[in-house]
Design an enzyme around this catalytic site. Structure first.
Site, mmCIF file in Angstrom:
data_model
loop_
_atom_site.group_PDB
_atom_site.id
_atom_site.type_symbol
_atom_site.label_atom_id
_atom_site.label_comp_id
_atom_site.label_asym_id
_atom_site.label_seq_id
_atom_site.Cartn_x
_atom_site.Cartn_y
_atom_site.Cartn_z
ATOM 1 N N ASP A 109 -1.606 -9.251 0.579
ATOM 2 C CA ASP A 109 -0.293 -9.954 0.861
ATOM 3 C C ASP A 109 -0.342 -10.584 2.211
ATOM 4 O O ASP A 109 -1.181 -10.438 2.951
ATOM 5 C CB ASP A 109 1.083 -9.146 0.808
ATOM 6 N N ASN A 152 10.294 2.118 1.188
ATOM 7 C CA ASN A 152 11.267 1.912 -0.006
ATOM 8 C C ASN A 152 10.629 1.874 -1.311
ATOM 9 O O ASN A 152 10.913 1.363 -2.436
ATOM 10 C CB ASN A 152 12.104 0.528 0.120
ATOM 11 N N HIS A 164 7.717 0.050 -2.058
ATOM 12 C CA HIS A 164 7.104 -0.999 -2.278
ATOM 13 C C HIS A 164 5.740 -0.905 -2.230
ATOM 14 O O HIS A 164 5.185 -0.462 -1.392
ATOM 15 C CB HIS A 164 7.668 -2.368 -1.513
ATOM 16 N N GLU A 179 8.889 -5.836 -3.894
ATOM 17 C CA GLU A 179 10.153 -5.074 -3.270
ATOM 18 C C GLU A 179 10.951 -4.519 -4.520
ATOM 19 O O GLU A 179 10.794 -4.999 -5.533
ATOM 20 C CB GLU A 179 10.853 -6.053 -2.383
HETATM 21 C C1 GLP Z 1 3.847 -3.730 4.531
HETATM 22 C C2 GLP Z 1 2.743 -4.310 3.784
HETATM 23 C C3 GLP Z 1 2.496 -3.154 2.872
HETATM 24 C C4 GLP Z 1 2.175 -1.678 3.375
HETATM 25 C C5 GLP Z 1 3.634 -1.195 3.989
HETATM 26 C C6 GLP Z 1 3.250 -0.025 4.819
HETATM 27 O O1 GLP Z 1 5.143 -4.230 4.388
HETATM 28 N N1 GLP Z 1 3.000 -5.329 3.198
HETATM 29 O O2 GLP Z 1 1.166 -3.513 2.158
HETATM 30 O O3 GLP Z 1 1.667 -0.894 2.719
HETATM 31 O O4 GLP Z 1 4.200 -2.216 4.800
HETATM 32 O O5 GLP Z 1 2.955 -0.243 5.935
HETATM 33 P P1 GLP Z 1 2.658 0.953 7.075
HETATM 34 O O6 GLP Z 1 1.220 1.393 6.640
HETATM 35 O O7 GLP Z 1 2.596 0.383 8.453
HETATM 36 O O8 GLP Z 1 3.898 1.791 6.924
#
Ligand code: GLP
Length: 242
Positions: free
Chosen positions: A67, A136, A138, A143
């Site tokens: 992403d 959440n 995702h 989402e």
């Molecule tokens: C972001 C990314 C995800 C990631 C998630 C969790 O929104 N798009 O790919 O897995 O957040 O992030 P973190 O590892 O910083 O908690």
């Protein structure tokens, strides 16, 4: 699903890195799907270390990132392209033409998304996909909602995600409101998937992913339908599993 519960973040990072190294050893031209976020940072540090010790060679691999924020230039410090260069691409020998990032550019975004999935297919599909998870539920930027989308697409970020990711920006207002993400189809077509989660903020999402019903309100729950998923969590993220 295989669930691996480790004692701490360092162990999580090492276990994840070992799975990637094993994949690249078995298939030097492996296609890796890569994730960003704070969770895989330690895994990338391990990979860089193992590479500098001559224990793994990334020169033959192809990468596709999951992403990218819409409208953030690649030079922006919070763009996922910047993150990947900082944590991996600039630190190991990997050819620039083998790196694929979703576009941050909103012009012709639909065409770009279509072509991104075509590029993944033309590369032979993803051998190993790394995922983090949002609080959440995702994955990528897919989402929770009434519907989940199969192909790579432009998505409106939820308030939850904007708030969670605002810790990396100067203010909540500075967080992009949209992103381009691989869809659930692109993710589910990967041969193998590794999902990483650390900390108690992920405990509920992990429980619902591992043992809840499959529902669009927890996008990661669809991973229950994949035949080769390894979930590596620390004790806090595993804290609500019975
Ligand atoms: C972001 C990314 C995800 C990631 C998630 C969790 O929104 N798009 O790919 O897995 O957040 O992030 P973190 O590892 O910083 O908690």
């Amino acid at each position: 699903m295989e669930l691996i519960i480790v004692d701490n973040y360092q162990e999580l990072s090492e276990r994840a890195a070992m799975l990637i190294v094993a994949e690249v050893e078995a298939k030097p031209r492996a296609v890796l799907g890569l994730a960003t976020g704070s969770t895989p940072e330690g895994m990338y540090a391990e990979l860089v270390k193992l590479n500098s010790e001559g224990k793994v060679d990334f020169s033959g691999i192809t990468t596709f990132n999951l992403d990218e924020y819409a409208g953030l230039a690649p030079e922006h410090e919070q763009s996922y392209y910047y993150y990947m260069r900082h944590h991996l691409f600039n630190q190991v020998k990997i050819r620039a033409e083998q790196i694929n990032m979703p576009s941050c550019d909103l012009e012709n975004v639909d065409q770009f998304c279509f072509e991104y999935d075509q590029r993944i297919a033309a590369a032979g599909g993803i051998d190993l996909q790394v995922l983090g998870i949002g609080g959440n539920g995702h994955i990528g930027f897919n989402e929770p909602g009434d519907q989940l989308r199969v192909p790579t697409h432009l998505v409106d970020l939820t308030e939850d995600t904007i708030l969670a990711n605002s810790r990396f920006f100067s203010s909540v207002e500075a967080v992009p409101k949209q992103a381009v993400t691989m869809g659930l189809g692109s993710i589910m077509l990967a041969n193998k998937i590794i999902l990483l989660a650390a900390g108690k903020a992920k405990a509920e999402a992990i429980t619902r992913t591992v043992s809840g019903l499959i529902t669009t309100s927890v996008p990661a729950s669809i991973l229950q339908l994949h035949r080769d998923v390894t979930i590596i969590v620390d004790r806090e993220a595993a804290g609500l599993l019975s």
